[in-house]
Write an enzyme that holds these catalytic residues in place. Structure first.
Site, PDB file in Angstrom:
ATOM      1  N   GLU A 164     -30.094 -15.700 -13.731  1.00  0.00           N
ATOM      2  CA  GLU A 164     -30.406 -15.918 -12.328  1.00  0.00           C
ATOM      3  C   GLU A 164     -31.796 -16.518 -12.138  1.00  0.00           C
ATOM      4  O   GLU A 164     -31.982 -17.429 -11.316  1.00  0.00           O
ATOM      5  CB  GLU A 164     -30.328 -14.600 -11.537  1.00  0.00           C
ATOM      6  CG  GLU A 164     -28.977 -13.937 -11.574  1.00  0.00           C
ATOM      7  CD  GLU A 164     -28.830 -12.883 -12.662  1.00  0.00           C
ATOM      8  OE1 GLU A 164     -28.183 -11.854 -12.394  1.00  0.00           O
ATOM      9  OE2 GLU A 164     -29.353 -13.081 -13.784  1.00  0.00           O
ATOM     10  N   CYS A 175     -33.796  -9.752 -10.728  1.00  0.00           N
ATOM     11  CA  CYS A 175     -33.034 -10.900 -10.235  1.00  0.00           C
ATOM     12  C   CYS A 175     -32.680 -10.736  -8.759  1.00  0.00           C
ATOM     13  O   CYS A 175     -32.722 -11.707  -7.997  1.00  0.00           O
ATOM     14  CB  CYS A 175     -31.798 -11.104 -11.083  1.00  0.00           C
ATOM     15  SG  CYS A 175     -32.217 -11.569 -12.786  1.00  0.00           S
ATOM     16  N   CYS A 193     -29.696  -7.532 -11.646  1.00  0.00           N
ATOM     17  CA  CYS A 193     -30.599  -6.395 -11.816  1.00  0.00           C
ATOM     18  C   CYS A 193     -31.667  -6.419 -10.711  1.00  0.00           C
ATOM     19  O   CYS A 193     -31.663  -7.290  -9.839  1.00  0.00           O
ATOM     20  CB  CYS A 193     -31.262  -6.476 -13.192  1.00  0.00           C
ATOM     21  SG  CYS A 193     -32.437  -7.854 -13.342  1.00  0.00           S
ATOM     22  N   HIS A 216     -33.569 -14.248 -17.595  1.00  0.00           N
ATOM     23  CA  HIS A 216     -32.228 -13.908 -17.116  1.00  0.00           C
ATOM     24  C   HIS A 216     -31.611 -15.160 -16.508  1.00  0.00           C
ATOM     25  O   HIS A 216     -32.320 -16.033 -15.982  1.00  0.00           O
ATOM     26  CB  HIS A 216     -32.303 -12.818 -16.054  1.00  0.00           C
ATOM     27  CG  HIS A 216     -32.606 -11.461 -16.595  1.00  0.00           C
ATOM     28  ND1 HIS A 216     -32.186 -10.308 -15.961  1.00  0.00           N
ATOM     29  CD2 HIS A 216     -33.286 -11.062 -17.685  1.00  0.00           C
ATOM     30  CE1 HIS A 216     -32.598  -9.260 -16.654  1.00  0.00           C
ATOM     31  NE2 HIS A 216     -33.276  -9.689 -17.701  1.00  0.00           N
TER      32      HIS A 216
END
Length: 157
Positions: free
Chosen positions: A54, A85, A82, A52
């Site tokens: 992040e 993260c 999410c 991801h």
């Protein structure tokens, strides 16, 4: 701190993901009013759940600051982080998360859960939402609309 400027930079990262058919989420991490890390989603390209925007950006920022603690940093993300993260943001001691569009399916900075401000944890993260919200939201909507159209053209596969 110019939230719009830094969100525009995160948006540029999201566009990079969009161009390679990756979920268009972009991120920048700011320290002392300078971008120290940039990233975009690479989960599908890398075939790795952890890729991801992040997580990638946090990894880069830790290398820049030579520490796992990112105190004094702000993370700008085009879409609400999410659970994974949000946990990484909390664990890295980032001070602020600033996001564009809410994530009503997986968002954990207030939409579904609020991991970054749970009273059980010893660290709290300031959350600022809605920066360039429409622009960030429209990019996601356009991406998924195109995915559905491609699926339809390919016989629903």
């Amino acid at each position: 701190m110019d939230y719009n400027f830094f969100m525009e930079e995160a948006y540029k990262e999201a566009l990079k993901a969009y161009k390679i058919d990756e979920v268009p989420i972009g991120c920048v991490i700011v320290y002392n009013n300078e971008i120290i890390a940039r990233a975009y989603n690479m989960r599908n390209i890398e075939k790795n759940t952890l890729k991801h925007a992040e997580i990638i950006a946090i990894d880069k920022a830790c290398k820049v600051l030579k520490d796992w603690r990112l105190e004094g940093c702000s993370i700008f993300v085009t879409v609400e982080p999410c659970a994974m993260c949000s946990g990484a943001i909390l664990q890295s001691r980032i001070d602020k998360v600033i996001f564009g569009a809410k994530n009503t399916k997986f968002g954990c900075c207030g939409s579904i859960l609020n991991i970054v401000n749970n009273d059980s944890f010893n660290h709290k993260v300031e959350v600022i939402e809605g920066i360039l919200e429409e622009k960030c939201s429209n990019l996601m909507k356009d991406f998924f609309k195109n995915i559905r159209r491609k699926d339809k053209l390919n016989g629903g596969l």
